[in-house]
Design an enzyme around this catalytic site. Structure first.
Site, short mmCIF file in Angstrom:
data_model
loop_
_atom_site.label_atom_id
_atom_site.label_comp_id
_atom_site.label_asym_id
_atom_site.label_seq_id
_atom_site.Cartn_x
_atom_site.Cartn_y
_atom_site.Cartn_z
N GLU A 144 3.06 -3.03 4.14
CA GLU A 144 3.34 -1.91 4.88
C GLU A 144 2.50 -1.31 5.83
O GLU A 144 1.91 -0.23 5.67
CB GLU A 144 3.82 -0.71 3.52
CG GLU A 144 4.98 -1.24 2.82
CD GLU A 144 5.23 0.04 1.74
OE1 GLU A 144 6.45 -0.09 1.43
OE2 GLU A 144 4.42 0.77 1.47
N GLU A 247 10.92 -4.92 0.29
CA GLU A 247 10.96 -3.96 -1.05
C GLU A 247 12.39 -2.99 -1.03
O GLU A 247 12.54 -2.57 0.13
CB GLU A 247 9.68 -2.98 -1.02
CG GLU A 247 8.18 -3.64 -1.11
CD GLU A 247 7.17 -2.76 -1.26
OE1 GLU A 247 7.36 -1.56 -1.38
OE2 GLU A 247 6.11 -3.17 -0.82
#
Length: 370
Positions: A144, A247
């Site tokens: 991320e 995700e």
């Protein structure tokens, strides 16, 4: 992998098992990885933390995903014929848009030293995996990366440094095995402006080539499914890269699971106690709602132009609310300086219920044809 990915992040699985978690498919006990494979899982995602232990050797929990534990899970995946994605965090514990902490062993290094450390660490990990017959099928360099990595040096908008660090990582991957595809992964999958700004900045500052863009999408945080689809459709054509929803999850219940974790009232924490988040999701927080959400997500990814939507990884489908397995223990909280509690915030978003029984969403995943 050439196959359309039906993946699962199982990074906490060893810990859940060690804490007594059990899994069942139609009442029959079994290994979670084997059960998930029967329901269509063809790839596993595993995170890697550099040194998830205190100076006194206490594990940080949340899977304590050091290299030996990651290798244990990768070995199990390989034995079942599953592919696997290695997710480098380049941190000793959680790395995400809110924190990208330099590993303890790299403290005091300057920008050049950190770039060298990233290269050497990435190379050495991949060599170790290769020698063990556990070469990953895909590598994500950083987790991320929305706000960069290795703060404060590589924090957005300092793309010159971000690129320096990521180029070092990608160079190491290519040198060990030029066939391993590389992913760059951001969060907030419904934010098209974010993705355009990030990847434009990355490429403008000399970012090396990569094969996949990874996106996180949680419907209670990251906009609507329409936002996600618009972003994926745009960046697929803008950057000509394959996309993976790296995700994703949603809840199957709002029933409190405090009694399963055995947390006292003052340490209760979890999405099940946050109805304001649930109100943002246009699917009921039921087993049927979870299955419907996943059906729509898979169809959305399949519709990405030019066939560039290559699948998904469901995040932590096997993280049961067993005592002893939470997002951070006391040693971890002392390290991060964050406030507790450190319980399991994800149990009501797993693909097994609180007793470890497979949920209907798994049937939806198995039935889906990309």
């Amino acid at each position: 992998m050439d196959a359309w990915i039906k993946g699962m992040d199982l990074s906490t699985l060893l810990e859940v098992e060690e804490c007594g978690g059990q899994f069942f498919d139609h009442g029959v006990p079994g290994d979670a990885m084997e059960i998930l494979k029967r329901y269509g899982m063809n790839m596993v995602r595993l995170r890697l933390w550099n040194d998830p232990y205190s100076e006194a050797g206490e594990p940080y929990g949340a899977g304590t995903n050091d290299l030996p534990r990651t290798m244990t899970l990768a070995r199990r995946a390989k034995a079942l014929g599953l592919g696997w994605l290695l997710d480098f965090h380049y941190s000793d514990f959680w790395a995400d848009p809110g924190k990208q902490t330099i590993p303890k062993a790299w403290r005091g290094l300057d920008e050049a030293g950190l770039a060298d450390a990233v290269y050497t660490y990435t190379r050495d990990v991949l060599r170790t995996l290769d020698e063990a017959g556990l070469t990953p099928d895909m590598v994500a360099v950083g987790n991320e990366l929305t706000n960069g990595l290795l703060w404060p040096y590589g924090k957005t908008p300092n793309f010159e440094v971000i690129v320096r660090f990521l180029n070092a990582a990608i160079r190491a991957v290519r040198e060990v095995d030029g066939e391993i595809p590389v992913m760059l992964h951001l969060d907030n999958g419904g934010n098209n402006g974010l993705y355009r700004a990030w990847f434009d900045g990355y490429l403008a500052h000399g970012g090396r080539d990569f094969e996949y863009i990874g996106l996180s999408y949680y419907p209670f945080w990251h906009g609507t499914l329409n936002d996600l689809e618009a972003n994926m459709n745009d960046i697929a054509l803008r950057y000509r890269k394959n996309l993976i929803l790296t995700e994703v999850s949603t809840a199957f219940t709002m029933e409190e699971y405090q009694s399963y974790e055995r947390l006292p009232d003052e340490r209760r924490k979890g999405m099940a106690t946050k109805p304001a988040l649930a109100e943002r999701v246009p699917y009921p927080m039921t087993a049927e709602g979870q299955a419907a959400f996943l059906q729509d997500v898979m169809e959305l990814v399949r519709r990405v132009p030019e066939g560039r939507g290559r699948g998904f990884f469901y995040w932590e489908p096997a993280w049961l609310p067993v005592p002893g397995s939470g997002w951070a223990n006391d040693a971890a909280l002392a390290y991060t300086g964050e406030q507790g509690p450190g319980g399991n915030e994800w149990a009501n978003q797993a693909l097994f219920d609180y007793e470890g029984r497979a949920l209907p969403a798994l049937e939806t995943i198995r039935a889906f044809q990309a």
